[in-house]
Write an enzyme that holds these catalytic residues in place. Sequence first.
Site, PDB file in Angstrom:
ATOM      1  N   ASN A  88      12.969  54.489 -57.931  1.00  0.00           N
ATOM      2  CA  ASN A  88      13.374  54.444 -56.527  1.00  0.00           C
ATOM      3  C   ASN A  88      12.225  54.811 -55.584  1.00  0.00           C
ATOM      4  O   ASN A  88      12.259  54.451 -54.402  1.00  0.00           O
ATOM      5  CB  ASN A  88      14.576  55.357 -56.281  1.00  0.00           C
ATOM      6  CG  ASN A  88      14.289  56.812 -56.530  1.00  0.00           C
ATOM      7  OD1 ASN A  88      13.843  57.199 -57.605  1.00  0.00           O
ATOM      8  ND2 ASN A  88      14.537  57.652 -55.538  1.00  0.00           N
ATOM      9  N   HIS A  89      11.189  55.491 -56.094  1.00  0.00           N
ATOM     10  CA  HIS A  89      10.053  55.819 -55.232  1.00  0.00           C
ATOM     11  C   HIS A  89       9.048  54.668 -55.130  1.00  0.00           C
ATOM     12  O   HIS A  89       8.132  54.744 -54.299  1.00  0.00           O
ATOM     13  CB  HIS A  89       9.361  57.085 -55.727  1.00  0.00           C
ATOM     14  CG  HIS A  89      10.069  58.334 -55.291  1.00  0.00           C
ATOM     15  ND1 HIS A  89       9.665  59.097 -54.214  1.00  0.00           N
ATOM     16  CD2 HIS A  89      11.180  58.931 -55.775  1.00  0.00           C
ATOM     17  CE1 HIS A  89      10.486  60.116 -54.061  1.00  0.00           C
ATOM     18  NE2 HIS A  89      11.419  60.045 -55.006  1.00  0.00           N
TER      19      HIS A  89
END
Length: 253
Positions: A88-89
Amino acid sequence: MMMDMNGWPFSEDEAKEMCRNMLTKNGKDMKVTLPATLGSGTDRQKGPKNYLFLGDYVDRGSHSIEVVLMLFAMHLRWPDRVTLLRGNHESRPVNRAYGFYGECSRRYSDKIYEVFQLAFNTMPLTAIVNKRIMCMHGGISEELYDLKQLDSIKRPIDTPDIGIIADLTWADPETDIDLYKESPRGAGKIFGAKAVEDFCKHFGLDLIVRAHQVVQEGYEFFADRRLVTIFSAPFYCGQTNNVASMLNIDSDM
């Protein structure tokens, strides 16, 4: 200054070229043959070994550029042995807020940050190990019913807040529910043990391997050991007294 394995600095142009190479190589989700190591670490054993990393290579640290470029270089050097999944980063809204944008703009330029986003937006979301183990950063998705859906995703694409991509990068297991529910994170969903059981049965899986959450012992099973969380960052952010782990899968499965 960015360094390669021999200590020589990467120039900004070299870093951009590496990201462009990642952009052209990615585009489909992966099928990995054994043996494979999930997580991160140093291999001290002799013989060939494949490495599968589960995402979140940037943010919350002062050397994100070195980390992600080293992983890109390893993948480009050994494309059949080193696989990088998207976390997700590896998404603009997240890595702009949690440190990577500031590091790129402070040490190099806004342009190199944008080149990284192009590479992130093409990264695979899942990997299947010998047709029996499915790996992702976040979790399962109730909207995923055919793996061909993953191949049909048009890249480059950023991570939305809902849908298959969001779930694969953001979703979390939850003991208090059976199936699926909106996530308190604001992206992806949470899912229960019954959802994991149904998902494994539908795809013929023995195990789901994911990351995304700090777990005290570095790994944690869920849903009668049908799912395991692997977390490979010890003493996370200097605030959590957790240990790290990696998962080794041999040819006997």
